[in-house]
Scaffold this motif. Structure first.
Motif, PDB file in Angstrom:
ATOM      1  N   ALA A  78      -9.838   3.201   3.918  1.00 17.98           N
ATOM      2  CA  ALA A  78      -9.658   1.835   4.413  1.00 17.98           C
ATOM      3  C   ALA A  78      -8.808   1.010   3.448  1.00 17.98           C
ATOM      4  O   ALA A  78      -7.934   0.247   3.879  1.00 17.98           O
ATOM      5  N   GLU A  79      -9.051   1.160   2.153  1.00 19.37           N
ATOM      6  CA  GLU A  79      -8.258   0.417   1.167  1.00 19.37           C
ATOM      7  C   GLU A  79      -6.804   0.868   1.176  1.00 19.37           C
ATOM      8  O   GLU A  79      -5.891   0.052   1.043  1.00 19.37           O
ATOM      9  N   LYS A  80      -6.581   2.163   1.339  1.00 17.56           N
ATOM     10  CA  LYS A  80      -5.205   2.676   1.397  1.00 17.56           C
ATOM     11  C   LYS A  80      -4.487   2.121   2.633  1.00 17.56           C
ATOM     12  O   LYS A  80      -3.330   1.726   2.560  1.00 17.56           O
ATOM     13  N   LYS A  81      -5.201   2.105   3.761  1.00 18.21           N
ATOM     14  CA  LYS A  81      -4.589   1.607   5.000  1.00 18.21           C
ATOM     15  C   LYS A  81      -4.312   0.107   4.932  1.00 18.21           C
ATOM     16  O   LYS A  81      -3.330  -0.367   5.481  1.00 18.21           O
ATOM     17  N   ALA A 124      -0.972  -2.638  -2.909  1.00 17.64           N
ATOM     18  CA  ALA A 124       0.383  -3.171  -2.928  1.00 17.64           C
ATOM     19  C   ALA A 124       0.404  -4.658  -3.284  1.00 17.64           C
ATOM     20  O   ALA A 124       1.417  -5.187  -3.722  1.00 17.64           O
ATOM     21  N   ILE A 125      -0.741  -5.339  -3.119  1.00 12.41           N
ATOM     22  CA  ILE A 125      -0.822  -6.765  -3.405  1.00 12.41           C
ATOM     23  C   ILE A 125      -0.696  -7.044  -4.902  1.00 12.41           C
ATOM     24  O   ILE A 125      -0.110  -8.026  -5.318  1.00 12.41           O
ATOM     25  N   HIS A 126      -1.244  -6.144  -5.708  1.00 16.87           N
ATOM     26  CA  HIS A 126      -1.249  -6.342  -7.159  1.00 16.87           C
ATOM     27  C   HIS A 126       0.132  -6.055  -7.740  1.00 16.87           C
ATOM     28  O   HIS A 126       0.625  -4.939  -7.662  1.00 16.87           O
ATOM     29  N   ILE A 162      -0.194  -0.181 -16.545  1.00 16.82           N
ATOM     30  CA  ILE A 162      -1.016   0.961 -16.961  1.00 16.82           C
ATOM     31  C   ILE A 162      -2.421   0.833 -16.395  1.00 16.82           C
ATOM     32  O   ILE A 162      -2.988   1.785 -15.870  1.00 16.82           O
ATOM     33  N   PHE A 163      -2.987  -0.374 -16.481  1.00 11.57           N
ATOM     34  CA  PHE A 163      -4.335  -0.614 -15.958  1.00 11.57           C
ATOM     35  C   PHE A 163      -4.399  -0.303 -14.457  1.00 11.57           C
ATOM     36  O   PHE A 163      -5.321   0.375 -13.996  1.00 11.57           O
ATOM     37  N   LEU A 164      -3.425  -0.778 -13.705  1.00 10.97           N
ATOM     38  CA  LEU A 164      -3.415  -0.541 -12.254  1.00 10.97           C
ATOM     39  C   LEU A 164      -3.239   0.939 -11.927  1.00 10.97           C
ATOM     40  O   LEU A 164      -3.883   1.467 -11.012  1.00 10.97           O
ATOM     41  N   LEU A 165      -2.375   1.611 -12.674  1.00 11.67           N
ATOM     42  CA  LEU A 165      -2.170   3.044 -12.436  1.00 11.67           C
ATOM     43  C   LEU A 165      -3.419   3.842 -12.780  1.00 11.67           C
ATOM     44  O   LEU A 165      -3.779   4.789 -12.068  1.00 11.67           O
ATOM     45  N   GLU A 166      -4.084   3.474 -13.875  1.00  7.96           N
ATOM     46  CA  GLU A 166      -5.340   4.141 -14.251  1.00  7.96           C
ATOM     47  C   GLU A 166      -6.403   3.914 -13.174  1.00  7.96           C
ATOM     48  O   GLU A 166      -7.130   4.836 -12.804  1.00  7.96           O
ATOM     49  N   GLU A 192      -5.917   3.265 -10.025  1.00  6.76           N
ATOM     50  CA  GLU A 192      -5.527   4.035  -8.835  1.00  6.76           C
ATOM     51  C   GLU A 192      -5.861   5.518  -9.016  1.00  6.76           C
ATOM     52  O   GLU A 192      -6.356   6.173  -8.090  1.00  6.76           O
ATOM     53  N   ALA A 193      -5.629   6.045 -10.208  1.00  2.00           N
ATOM     54  CA  ALA A 193      -5.957   7.447 -10.482  1.00  2.00           C
ATOM     55  C   ALA A 193      -7.467   7.670 -10.409  1.00  2.00           C
ATOM     56  O   ALA A 193      -7.923   8.669  -9.827  1.00  2.00           O
ATOM     57  N   ASP A 194      -8.236   6.744 -10.978  1.00  2.00           N
ATOM     58  CA  ASP A 194      -9.700   6.855 -10.909  1.00  2.00           C
ATOM     59  C   ASP A 194     -10.182   6.846  -9.463  1.00  2.00           C
ATOM     60  O   ASP A 194     -11.053   7.634  -9.077  1.00  2.00           O
TER      61      ASP A 194
END
Length: 144
Positions: free
Chosen positions: A71-74, A79-81, A90-94, A96-98
């Motif tokens: 649901a979050e991906k859809k 993309a808002i951040h 780096i924080f956002l990528l981490e 997203e990876a988590d």
């Protein structure tokens, strides 16, 4: 590869190997179902049913995690951040990876549960076929 993902892959490999062994055993037992003890099949069925019952809460939680991630991906929340600096990026990528690792873990839980459900269906089919074969055998050669 992160330690969490590496551990998840190792767990997946172990569980898939276990499922493969159990399915191969069912397949080889299914060939000689008529000769296979009804009690042994029912015992195996009970074990699979118990495993499904024991893992139901974890499966429900995994289903919720997977649905949340999808649901979050859809919705495009990620993309808002817009990162303002390298630290934010780096924080956002981490994060997203988590989240992706959490989704992978949930998807695996669901796949393992589906494999258990499939095994349950196979055992039920073997039991039904065994009963049908026994009745057909008795009708073809009724006792005196």
């Amino acid at each position: 590869m992160s330690e969490r993902l590496s551990r998840l892959c190792d767990e997946l490999r172990i569980k898939l190997h276990g499922l493969d062994r159990r399915l191969e055993a069912l397949k080889s037992n299914g060939v000689s179902t008529f000769d296979h003890s009804q009690d042994a099949l029912e015992s195996q069925l009970d074990r699979v049913e118990q495993r499904i019952y024991d893992h139901r809460a974890a499966v429900e939680a995994a289903n919720a995690r997977a649905k949340t991630w999808v649901a979050e991906k859809k919705s495009g929340l990620h993309a808002i951040h817009v990162p303002r600096n390298d630290h934010d990026k780096i924080f956002l990528l981490e994060a997203e990876a988590d989240e992706a690792e959490t989704y992978a873990s949930a998807a695996f839980e669901l796949a393992a549960a589906a494999a258990d459900e499939a095994m349950l269906a196979v055992l039920q089919a073997l039991l039904a076929r065994n009963k049908a074969d026994q009745v057909a055998f008795l009708e073809a050669d009724p006792p005196n």
